[in-house]
Design a protein around this motif. Structure first.
Motif, mmCIF file in Angstrom:
data_model
loop_
_atom_site.group_PDB
_atom_site.id
_atom_site.type_symbol
_atom_site.label_atom_id
_atom_site.label_comp_id
_atom_site.label_asym_id
_atom_site.label_seq_id
_atom_site.Cartn_x
_atom_site.Cartn_y
_atom_site.Cartn_z
ATOM 1 N N ASP A 289 22.325 12.548 -53.400
ATOM 2 C CA ASP A 289 23.625 13.130 -53.733
ATOM 3 C C ASP A 289 23.847 14.551 -53.224
ATOM 4 O O ASP A 289 24.981 15.036 -53.243
ATOM 5 C CB ASP A 289 23.882 13.064 -55.233
ATOM 6 C CG ASP A 289 22.800 13.739 -56.054
ATOM 7 O OD1 ASP A 289 21.959 14.458 -55.499
ATOM 8 O OD2 ASP A 289 22.801 13.535 -57.281
ATOM 9 N N HIS A 290 22.814 15.212 -52.734
ATOM 10 C CA HIS A 290 23.026 16.587 -52.267
ATOM 11 C C HIS A 290 21.884 17.022 -51.347
ATOM 12 O O HIS A 290 20.732 16.715 -51.599
ATOM 13 C CB HIS A 290 23.099 17.536 -53.463
ATOM 14 C CG HIS A 290 23.400 18.945 -53.101
ATOM 15 N ND1 HIS A 290 24.632 19.350 -52.650
ATOM 16 C CD2 HIS A 290 22.628 20.049 -53.117
ATOM 17 C CE1 HIS A 290 24.605 20.654 -52.407
ATOM 18 N NE2 HIS A 290 23.395 21.099 -52.686
ATOM 19 N N THR A 291 22.253 17.738 -50.306
ATOM 20 C CA THR A 291 21.273 18.373 -49.420
ATOM 21 C C THR A 291 21.699 19.821 -49.264
ATOM 22 O O THR A 291 22.856 20.100 -48.968
ATOM 23 C CB THR A 291 21.237 17.697 -48.033
ATOM 24 O OG1 THR A 291 20.937 16.310 -48.209
ATOM 25 C CG2 THR A 291 20.192 18.323 -47.138
ATOM 26 N N ASP A 292 20.770 20.729 -49.489
ATOM 27 C CA ASP A 292 21.071 22.152 -49.390
ATOM 28 C C ASP A 292 19.953 22.841 -48.617
ATOM 29 O O ASP A 292 18.780 22.530 -48.814
ATOM 30 C CB ASP A 292 21.189 22.757 -50.784
ATOM 31 C CG ASP A 292 21.682 24.192 -50.754
ATOM 32 O OD1 ASP A 292 22.613 24.483 -49.978
ATOM 33 O OD2 ASP A 292 21.142 25.018 -51.511
ATOM 34 N N VAL B 69 16.790 22.189 -40.368
ATOM 35 C CA VAL B 69 16.042 21.881 -41.587
ATOM 36 C C VAL B 69 16.692 20.726 -42.356
ATOM 37 O O VAL B 69 15.999 19.834 -42.849
ATOM 38 C CB VAL B 69 15.896 23.135 -42.476
ATOM 39 C CG1 VAL B 69 15.247 22.800 -43.803
ATOM 40 C CG2 VAL B 69 15.095 24.202 -41.743
ATOM 41 N N GLY B 70 18.015 20.733 -42.448
ATOM 42 C CA GLY B 70 18.707 19.640 -43.140
ATOM 43 C C GLY B 70 18.412 18.300 -42.490
ATOM 44 O O GLY B 70 18.183 17.299 -43.168
ATOM 45 N N MET B 71 18.400 18.279 -41.175
ATOM 46 C CA MET B 71 18.112 17.044 -40.452
ATOM 47 C C MET B 71 16.660 16.610 -40.671
ATOM 48 O O MET B 71 16.386 15.417 -40.815
ATOM 49 C CB MET B 71 18.404 17.234 -38.963
ATOM 50 C CG MET B 71 18.358 15.964 -38.197
ATOM 51 S SD MET B 71 19.615 14.817 -38.816
ATOM 52 C CE MET B 71 19.164 13.382 -37.916
ATOM 53 N N MET B 72 15.758 17.583 -40.722
ATOM 54 C CA MET B 72 14.355 17.240 -41.008
ATOM 55 C C MET B 72 14.227 16.591 -42.384
ATOM 56 O O MET B 72 13.484 15.614 -42.554
ATOM 57 C CB MET B 72 13.473 18.474 -40.918
ATOM 58 C CG MET B 72 13.217 18.928 -39.505
ATOM 59 S SD MET B 72 11.990 20.253 -39.428
ATOM 60 C CE MET B 72 13.043 21.669 -39.333
ATOM 61 N N LEU B 73 14.949 17.136 -43.363
ATOM 62 C CA LEU B 73 14.927 16.544 -44.706
ATOM 63 C C LEU B 73 15.475 15.123 -44.686
ATOM 64 O O LEU B 73 14.896 14.215 -45.282
ATOM 65 C CB LEU B 73 15.760 17.394 -45.669
ATOM 66 C CG LEU B 73 15.175 18.724 -46.099
ATOM 67 C CD1 LEU B 73 16.230 19.555 -46.813
ATOM 68 C CD2 LEU B 73 13.971 18.514 -46.990
ATOM 69 N N ALA B 74 16.589 14.937 -43.994
ATOM 70 C CA ALA B 74 17.205 13.608 -43.925
ATOM 71 C C ALA B 74 16.286 12.609 -43.222
ATOM 72 O O ALA B 74 16.121 11.475 -43.688
ATOM 73 C CB ALA B 74 18.552 13.697 -43.212
ATOM 74 N N GLU B 75 15.699 13.017 -42.118
ATOM 75 C CA GLU B 75 14.799 12.112 -41.389
ATOM 76 C C GLU B 75 13.582 11.748 -42.219
ATOM 77 O O GLU B 75 13.135 10.596 -42.204
ATOM 78 C CB GLU B 75 14.376 12.742 -40.070
ATOM 79 C CG GLU B 75 15.506 12.779 -39.051
ATOM 80 C CD GLU B 75 15.169 13.560 -37.797
ATOM 81 O OE1 GLU B 75 14.252 14.417 -37.828
ATOM 82 O OE2 GLU B 75 15.835 13.314 -36.770
ATOM 83 N N ALA C 12 24.054 6.843 -49.840
ATOM 84 C CA ALA C 12 24.294 8.226 -49.410
ATOM 85 C C ALA C 12 25.596 8.743 -50.003
ATOM 86 O O ALA C 12 26.672 8.495 -49.484
ATOM 87 C CB ALA C 12 24.325 8.300 -47.895
ATOM 88 N N LEU C 13 25.493 9.484 -51.096
ATOM 89 C CA LEU C 13 26.648 10.154 -51.670
ATOM 90 C C LEU C 13 26.788 11.561 -51.106
ATOM 91 O O LEU C 13 27.866 12.138 -51.131
ATOM 92 C CB LEU C 13 26.531 10.217 -53.196
ATOM 93 C CG LEU C 13 26.454 8.873 -53.928
ATOM 94 C CD1 LEU C 13 26.378 9.111 -55.433
ATOM 95 C CD2 LEU C 13 27.626 7.987 -53.582
ATOM 96 N N CYS C 14 25.704 12.096 -50.600
ATOM 97 C CA CYS C 14 25.688 13.424 -49.995
ATOM 98 C C CYS C 14 26.505 13.398 -48.699
ATOM 99 O O CYS C 14 26.240 12.574 -47.818
ATOM 100 C CB CYS C 14 24.251 13.824 -49.697
ATOM 101 S SG CYS C 14 24.082 15.279 -48.652
ATOM 102 N N PRO C 15 27.495 14.276 -48.570
ATOM 103 C CA PRO C 15 28.312 14.289 -47.346
ATOM 104 C C PRO C 15 27.502 14.504 -46.071
ATOM 105 O O PRO C 15 27.792 13.890 -45.040
ATOM 106 C CB PRO C 15 29.289 15.444 -47.568
ATOM 107 C CG PRO C 15 29.341 15.616 -49.041
ATOM 108 C CD PRO C 15 27.980 15.235 -49.552
ATOM 109 N N PHE C 16 26.474 15.335 -46.129
ATOM 110 C CA PHE C 16 25.644 15.582 -44.942
ATOM 111 C C PHE C 16 24.899 14.315 -44.536
ATOM 112 O O PHE C 16 24.917 13.914 -43.370
ATOM 113 C CB PHE C 16 24.654 16.722 -45.198
ATOM 114 C CG PHE C 16 23.701 16.938 -44.061
ATOM 115 C CD1 PHE C 16 24.119 17.587 -42.910
ATOM 116 C CD2 PHE C 16 22.396 16.475 -44.118
ATOM 117 C CE1 PHE C 16 23.247 17.782 -41.834
ATOM 118 C CE2 PHE C 16 21.524 16.666 -43.065
ATOM 119 C CZ PHE C 16 21.952 17.313 -41.924
#
Length: 68
Positions: free
Chosen positions: A14-17, A27-33, A48-52
Protein backbone atom coordinates in the motif's frame (compact mmCIF):
# COMPACT_ATOMS: atom_id res chain seq x y z
CA UNK A 1 7.47 -0.12 1.71
CA UNK A 2 4.46 -1.07 3.75
CA UNK A 3 2.42 -4.16 3.09
CA UNK A 4 0.12 -6.63 4.74
CA UNK A 5 -0.66 -10.25 4.09
CA UNK A 6 -4.07 -11.32 2.92
CA UNK A 7 -4.35 -14.91 3.93
CA UNK A 8 -1.53 -17.17 2.88
CA UNK A 9 -1.45 -16.36 -0.83
CA UNK A 10 -1.61 -12.60 -1.23
CA UNK A 11 0.38 -9.53 -0.31
CA UNK A 12 -1.16 -6.06 -0.32
CA UNK A 13 1.45 -3.36 -0.98
CA UNK A 14 0.00 0.00 0.00
CA UNK A 15 2.90 2.45 0.24
CA UNK A 16 6.49 2.96 -0.87
CA UNK A 17 8.53 5.81 0.56
CA UNK A 18 12.13 6.79 -0.02
CA UNK A 19 13.90 9.30 2.22
CA UNK A 20 14.54 12.60 0.48
CA UNK A 21 18.31 12.11 0.68
CA UNK A 22 18.01 8.89 -1.35
CA UNK A 23 15.47 10.02 -3.94
CA UNK A 24 16.52 9.81 -7.57
CA UNK A 25 18.91 6.93 -6.91
CA UNK A 26 16.60 4.06 -7.84
CA UNK A 27 15.95 3.00 -4.26
CA UNK A 28 12.18 2.78 -4.77
CA UNK A 29 12.71 0.54 -7.77
CA UNK A 30 15.11 -1.65 -5.80
CA UNK A 31 12.44 -2.08 -3.12
CA UNK A 32 9.81 -2.94 -5.72
CA UNK A 33 12.06 -5.44 -7.51
CA UNK A 34 12.95 -7.14 -4.23
CA UNK A 35 9.27 -7.34 -3.26
CA UNK A 36 8.47 -8.96 -6.64
CA UNK A 37 11.36 -11.40 -6.25
CA UNK A 38 10.31 -12.33 -2.71
CA UNK A 39 6.67 -12.73 -3.75
CA UNK A 40 7.70 -15.09 -6.56
CA UNK A 41 9.89 -17.11 -4.22
CA UNK A 42 7.04 -17.45 -1.74
CA UNK A 43 4.38 -18.13 -4.37
CA UNK A 44 2.41 -14.99 -3.48
CA UNK A 45 0.24 -12.75 -5.62
CA UNK A 46 0.56 -8.99 -5.06
CA UNK A 47 -2.28 -6.52 -4.88
CA UNK A 48 -0.64 -3.18 -5.71
CA UNK A 49 -2.49 -0.36 -3.99
CA UNK A 50 0.67 1.73 -3.86
CA UNK A 51 0.67 4.19 -6.79
CA UNK A 52 4.42 3.72 -7.35
CA UNK A 53 4.24 -0.08 -7.47
CA UNK A 54 1.10 0.07 -9.63
CA UNK A 55 2.85 2.39 -12.12
CA UNK A 56 5.96 0.22 -12.20
CA UNK A 57 3.84 -2.90 -12.78
CA UNK A 58 2.38 -1.25 -15.89
CA UNK A 59 5.92 -0.61 -17.15
CA UNK A 60 7.06 -4.17 -16.38
CA UNK A 61 4.81 -6.73 -18.06
CA UNK A 62 7.22 -9.40 -16.77
CA UNK A 63 5.69 -8.80 -13.32
CA UNK A 64 2.28 -9.98 -14.54
CA UNK A 65 2.79 -13.41 -13.00
CA UNK A 66 2.82 -11.79 -9.54
CA UNK A 67 0.75 -8.58 -9.76
CA UNK A 68 -3.04 -8.75 -9.66
Amino acid sequence: MTYSRLGTTKLIVDHTDVPEALQGQGVGMMLAERMISDARAEGLRVIALCPFVKAQAQRHPDWADVIE
